[in-house]
Design a protein around this motif. Structure first.
Motif, short mmCIF file in Angstrom:
data_model
loop_
_atom_site.label_atom_id
_atom_site.label_comp_id
_atom_site.label_asym_id
_atom_site.label_seq_id
_atom_site.Cartn_x
_atom_site.Cartn_y
_atom_site.Cartn_z
N ARG A 135 -24.39 34.62 31.93
CA ARG A 135 -24.64 36.05 32.15
C ARG A 135 -25.15 36.24 33.58
O ARG A 135 -26.14 35.63 33.98
CB ARG A 135 -25.69 36.59 31.17
N GLN A 137 -26.15 39.36 36.33
CA GLN A 137 -26.38 40.79 36.52
C GLN A 137 -26.94 41.05 37.90
O GLN A 137 -27.85 40.34 38.36
CB GLN A 137 -27.37 41.30 35.46
N THR A 178 -20.06 36.71 31.61
CA THR A 178 -19.98 38.12 31.94
C THR A 178 -20.73 38.39 33.23
O THR A 178 -21.75 37.77 33.52
CB THR A 178 -20.55 39.02 30.82
N ASN A 180 -22.07 41.81 35.42
CA ASN A 180 -22.27 43.26 35.40
C ASN A 180 -23.26 43.69 36.47
O ASN A 180 -24.03 42.86 36.98
CB ASN A 180 -22.80 43.71 34.02
N TYR A 238 -30.70 42.87 27.00
CA TYR A 238 -29.52 43.04 26.14
C TYR A 238 -28.27 42.48 26.81
O TYR A 238 -27.50 41.73 26.19
CB TYR A 238 -29.31 44.52 25.80
N LEU A 239 -28.05 42.81 28.07
CA LEU A 239 -26.85 42.34 28.77
C LEU A 239 -26.87 40.82 28.94
O LEU A 239 -25.82 40.22 29.16
CB LEU A 239 -26.72 43.03 30.13
N SER A 241 -27.73 38.83 26.55
CA SER A 241 -27.69 38.28 25.20
C SER A 241 -26.27 37.97 24.74
O SER A 241 -25.29 38.48 25.29
CB SER A 241 -28.31 39.28 24.22
N GLN A 243 -25.05 39.19 22.15
CA GLN A 243 -24.55 40.45 21.60
C GLN A 243 -23.76 41.27 22.62
O GLN A 243 -22.97 42.13 22.25
CB GLN A 243 -25.71 41.30 21.04
N ALA A 244 -23.97 41.00 23.92
CA ALA A 244 -23.30 41.78 24.97
C ALA A 244 -22.03 41.09 25.47
O ALA A 244 -21.60 41.32 26.60
CB ALA A 244 -24.27 42.01 26.13
N SER A 245 -21.43 40.28 24.63
CA SER A 245 -20.30 39.45 25.05
C SER A 245 -19.08 40.24 25.50
O SER A 245 -18.24 39.73 26.25
CB SER A 245 -19.90 38.50 23.92
N THR A 247 -19.18 43.14 27.20
CA THR A 247 -19.49 44.00 28.34
C THR A 247 -19.45 43.17 29.61
O THR A 247 -20.31 42.32 29.85
CB THR A 247 -20.89 44.63 28.19
N THR A 248 -18.43 43.38 30.42
CA THR A 248 -18.30 42.64 31.68
C THR A 248 -17.53 43.49 32.68
O THR A 248 -16.72 44.34 32.31
CB THR A 248 -17.63 41.28 31.48
#
Length: 264
Positions: A135, A137, A178, A180, A238-239, A241, A243-245, A247-248
């Motif tokens: 992840r 960000q 991901t 973001n 959240y991003l 985690s 669970q945020a798979s 969202t990218t």
């Protein structure tokens, strides 16, 4: 929602205070091993102590390095060769009249706010793609979209981060990693209270003062108050985690409705 980041290592840049420290604390609450970064060893020590008080079970370390320089990035990567989560929060800002922004200042804002993130993505992304999970960000700003007339060099740097995020998300496509950007709105950080009280009646209690400030000086906000650093951190956690798979490549807003747009 139960977010479990146990076993994950998270590097958060610019995390000795403010939004960065709030993000690091949120990630530690979720179980991640957290690496704090900053230039000053003393402030990092204070940040570690703050985080351990907030999360007694936290596994936290710190690396003092100037990440605006290639040597600083190399120093961090030597100390922390692998990261599962990278949060590029390091940034500078300050008002300068548009025609007085010289070449050196343009370069400084690009080096600190953009190139520092690019270097670390370049360093940590290959390891993430090899393991099939990661992840990344980049903390942007409403100024990426609503360019401030008094800080166009800052706005430029945050707009560039949106492009960096989208581009590296394409590089990571299909890998389980991901990438973001997070568009943060006006946030209560160090020095902001003094700034607010320089523009509104100092006799007002803080809650009234910040609402008056937002009403008069930031009327675009739908929230009507400054955002707390922990509210930025909640989105970042959240991003970060599993669970945020899905969202990218996104520019996700936590701006209190400051940007007058349905989409970024």
């Amino acid at each position: 929602m139960q977010i479990d980041l146990a076993g994950r290592t998270a590097v958060v840049t610019g995390s000795s205070q403010g939004i960065g420290l709030a993000i690091a604390t949120g990630l530690a609450h979720a179980g991640a091993r957290v690496v704090l970064t900053g230039r000053g060893a003393g402030r990092l020590q204070e940040a570690q102590e703050h985080l351990r008080r907030a999360v007694p079970s936290a596994e936290v370390s710190a690396v003092a390095a100037d990440l605006a320089r290639a040597e600083g990035a190399e120093q961090l990567c030597a100390a922390v060769p692998h990261a599962d989560i990278l949060v590029n929060n390091l940034g500078i800002f300050g008002p300068t009249p548009a025609l007085e922004i010289d070449d050196a200042l343009w370069r400084e804002y690009f080096d600190v706010n953009v190139l520092s993130a690019v270097r670390l993505i370049r360093a940590y992304l290959p390891g993430m793609t090899r393991q099939g999970w990661g992840r990344i960000q980049n903390i942007a700003s409403d100024s990426a979209i609503v360019i401030p007339a008094e800080m166009i060099h800052y706005g430029m740097s945050k707009t560039a981060l949106l492009a960096v995020s989208r581009g590296f998300a394409k590089e990571a496509a299909g890998s389980g990693v991901t990438v973001n950007s997070v568009i943060a709105g006006p946030t209560r950080t160090g020095g902001v209270e003094d700034f607010v009280y320089s523009l509104v009646d100092r006799s007002l209690p803080w809650e009234e003062a910040q609402r008056e400030f937002m009403r008069v000086h930031r009327p675009q906000s739908l929230l009507g108050r400054l955002i707390e650093p922990e509210e930025i951190a909640n989105l970042v956690v959240y991003l970060s985690s599993p669970q945020a798979s899905a969202t990218t490549g996104a520019a996700v807003r936590v701006d209190g409705g400051y940007v007058d747009s349905i989409v970024p």
